[in-house]
Scaffold this motif. Structure first.
Motif, PDB file in Angstrom:
ATOM      1  N   ASN A  53       0.884  -1.176   0.000  1.00  0.00           N
ATOM      2  CA  ASN A  53       0.000   0.000   0.000  1.00  0.00           C
ATOM      3  C   ASN A  53       0.920   1.223   0.000  1.00  0.00           C
ATOM      4  N   HIS A  54       2.001   1.112   0.769  1.00  0.00           N
ATOM      5  CA  HIS A  54       3.143   2.035   0.677  1.00  0.00           C
ATOM      6  C   HIS A  54       4.287   1.274   0.014  1.00  0.00           C
ATOM      7  N   GLY A  55       4.932   1.897  -0.963  1.00  0.00           N
ATOM      8  CA  GLY A  55       5.836   1.169  -1.845  1.00  0.00           C
ATOM      9  C   GLY A  55       7.158   0.748  -1.255  1.00  0.00           C
ATOM     10  N   ASP A  56       7.518   1.253  -0.067  1.00  0.00           N
ATOM     11  CA  ASP A  56       8.830   0.937   0.512  1.00  0.00           C
ATOM     12  C   ASP A  56       8.713   0.070   1.760  1.00  0.00           C
ATOM     13  N   GLU A  57       7.674  -0.794   1.780  1.00  0.00           N
ATOM     14  CA  GLU A  57       7.435  -1.698   2.911  1.00  0.00           C
ATOM     15  C   GLU A  57       7.384  -3.119   2.348  1.00  0.00           C
ATOM     16  N   TYR A  58       8.239  -4.019   2.834  1.00  0.00           N
ATOM     17  CA  TYR A  58       8.526  -5.252   2.093  1.00  0.00           C
ATOM     18  C   TYR A  58       8.015  -6.562   2.699  1.00  0.00           C
ATOM     19  N   THR A 116       9.458   3.647  -3.268  1.00  0.00           N
ATOM     20  CA  THR A 116       9.106   4.851  -2.506  1.00  0.00           C
ATOM     21  C   THR A 116       7.728   4.684  -1.854  1.00  0.00           C
ATOM     22  N   ARG A 117       7.497   5.448  -0.810  1.00  0.00           N
ATOM     23  CA  ARG A 117       6.224   5.374  -0.093  1.00  0.00           C
ATOM     24  C   ARG A 117       5.058   5.759  -1.008  1.00  0.00           C
ATOM     25  N   THR A 118       5.237   6.845  -1.743  1.00  0.00           N
ATOM     26  CA  THR A 118       4.163   7.363  -2.585  1.00  0.00           C
ATOM     27  C   THR A 118       4.493   7.116  -4.053  1.00  0.00           C
ATOM     28  N   PHE A 164      -0.990  -5.384   4.738  1.00  0.00           N
ATOM     29  CA  PHE A 164       0.330  -5.380   5.389  1.00  0.00           C
ATOM     30  C   PHE A 164       0.984  -4.001   5.313  1.00  0.00           C
ATOM     31  N   HIS A 165       1.511  -3.558   6.427  1.00  0.00           N
ATOM     32  CA  HIS A 165       2.384  -2.383   6.444  1.00  0.00           C
ATOM     33  C   HIS A 165       3.623  -2.682   7.279  1.00  0.00           C
ATOM     34  N   SER A 166       4.669  -1.884   7.019  1.00  0.00           N
ATOM     35  CA  SER A 166       5.848  -1.807   7.875  1.00  0.00           C
ATOM     36  C   SER A 166       6.200  -0.328   7.947  1.00  0.00           C
ATOM     37  N   GLY A 167       7.339  -0.015   8.541  1.00  0.00           N
ATOM     38  CA  GLY A 167       7.626   1.408   8.760  1.00  0.00           C
ATOM     39  C   GLY A 167       8.097   2.175   7.544  1.00  0.00           C
TER      40      GLY A 167
HETATM   41 ZN   LIG Z   1       2.568   1.758   5.393  1.00  0.00          ZN
END
Ligand SMILES: [Zn+2]
Length: 330
Positions: free
Chosen positions: A57-62, A99-101, A143-146
């Protein structure tokens, strides 16, 4: 409202495994009639509940993509009762860029809901989830991470909701996920979130924060893979037993959980993730670096608690979230 411009190459009502795309037309300099091709997998075996699973959902979370590309590759429809829809990289342009966005429109997927069919690329993806995918789902797992700028103790979470039956089902799924920590989560900025869109539709919504720093760790990927299978087993969508592990429940009771930098500088964390502090203790120091001889700004705990998240890079800017505290529930 006009129809979504997204066309899926999979049939959501067909039994078996399908690997395809959500194809979103995106006309641009290097491809006049080009498209964004978002990978999607549908695993279906007859009637039954539907799980909608998303990563990046955010591009830099794996951790999410690592768990979900693997699940899509290995999930056997014989073990499924119902449908599992897997989108391992929801904001695919952002994921491709790391990237996040989104690099296309700077869209933050988790602030773009309910989206628009005639909006930007990010808004069009959000609109497709809002009107086509979320209504199909019984349980939604995101799923998310920081990401690059935050680091978390590994936790699975759901929100406190006005509908207590919906809340109970979400917390039961969190417990089944069996992350080292489970959180009753408070949002500081819930407008436009995928979470909010799913919850307002009455769906059971579960999320994670599994580490961060723009990378993944062996431990957090193991937690993600075991956890998502546990949730699918708990929901009765995959046949199998939940591998229940001990989880420590955390609560985020108020805005006092969050601390923000008021100046730019270099950050020194005074406690590590998972450590506890008393109210008033110094959590972090921010050093002005333009000249020597200046005292650091001290970030003090506004409540007693355990450090659940912190700013990850060594430099910090005014307004950055420095730390998040949570209270362990007995
Ligand atoms: Zn996130």
């Amino acid at each position: 409202m006009r129809p979504s411009p997204v066309s899926p190459t999979v049939d959501f009502d067909r039994d078996g495994v399908q690997h395809g795309f959500l194809r979103l037309p995106y006309s641009r300099d290097d491809s006049a009639w080009g498209s964004v091709m978002i990978p999607i997998c549908v695993v279906r075996n007859g009637k039954g509940p539907t799980a909608l699973l998303t990563g990046a959902n955010h591009g830099d979370e794996y951790e999410g993509p690592l768990a979900l590309y693997e699940l899509a590759r290995t999930l056997d429809p014989k073990d499924v009762s119902g449908t599992v829809i897997i989108v391992p990289a929801m904001n695919y342009p952002a994921f491709r860029a790391g990237t996040r966005t989104s690099p296309i429109d700077k869209g933050n997927m988790n602030r773009a809901f309910p989206g628009r069919p005639d909006g930007t690329v990010t808004e069009k993806i959000a609109d497709y989830f809002q009107r086509e995918l979320l209504p199909r789902a019984d349980i939604v797992f995101d799923f998310h991470s920081g990401g690059r700028t935050l680091d978390f103790v590994p936790f699975c979470a759901a929100h406190i909701l006005p509908d207590k039956d919906q809340e109970k089902k979400a917390f039961a799924a969190v417990e089944a996920f069996s992350a080292p920590y489970s959180v009753r989560m408070l949002e500081i900025d819930s407008v436009g979130m995928y979470d909010t869109a799913a919850e307002e539709m009455g769906k059971v919504f579960v999320t994670t924060e599994l580490g961060g720093g723009g990378t993944s760790r062996a431990e957090t990927v193991r937690i993600a893979r075991r956890g998502i299978m546990n949730v699918l087993c708990h929901e009765g969508i995959v046949n199998g037993a939940v591998e229940q592990e001990r989880t420590r429940w955390l609560d985020m009771p108020s805005g006092d959980c969050f601390s923000f930098a008021e100046e730019d500088g270099m950050i020194e964390t005074m406690i590590d993730l998972g450590e506890s502090v008393e109210k008033g203790a110094v959590i972090a120091r921010i050093y002005p670096t333009g000249r020597t001889g200046q005292a650091p700004q001290e970030i003090r705990a506004k409540m007693s608690g355990l450090l659940a998240a912190r700013h990850f890079p060594g430099l910090v800017k005014a307004g950055d979230c420095v730390s998040v505290l949570a209270i362990e529930l007995a």
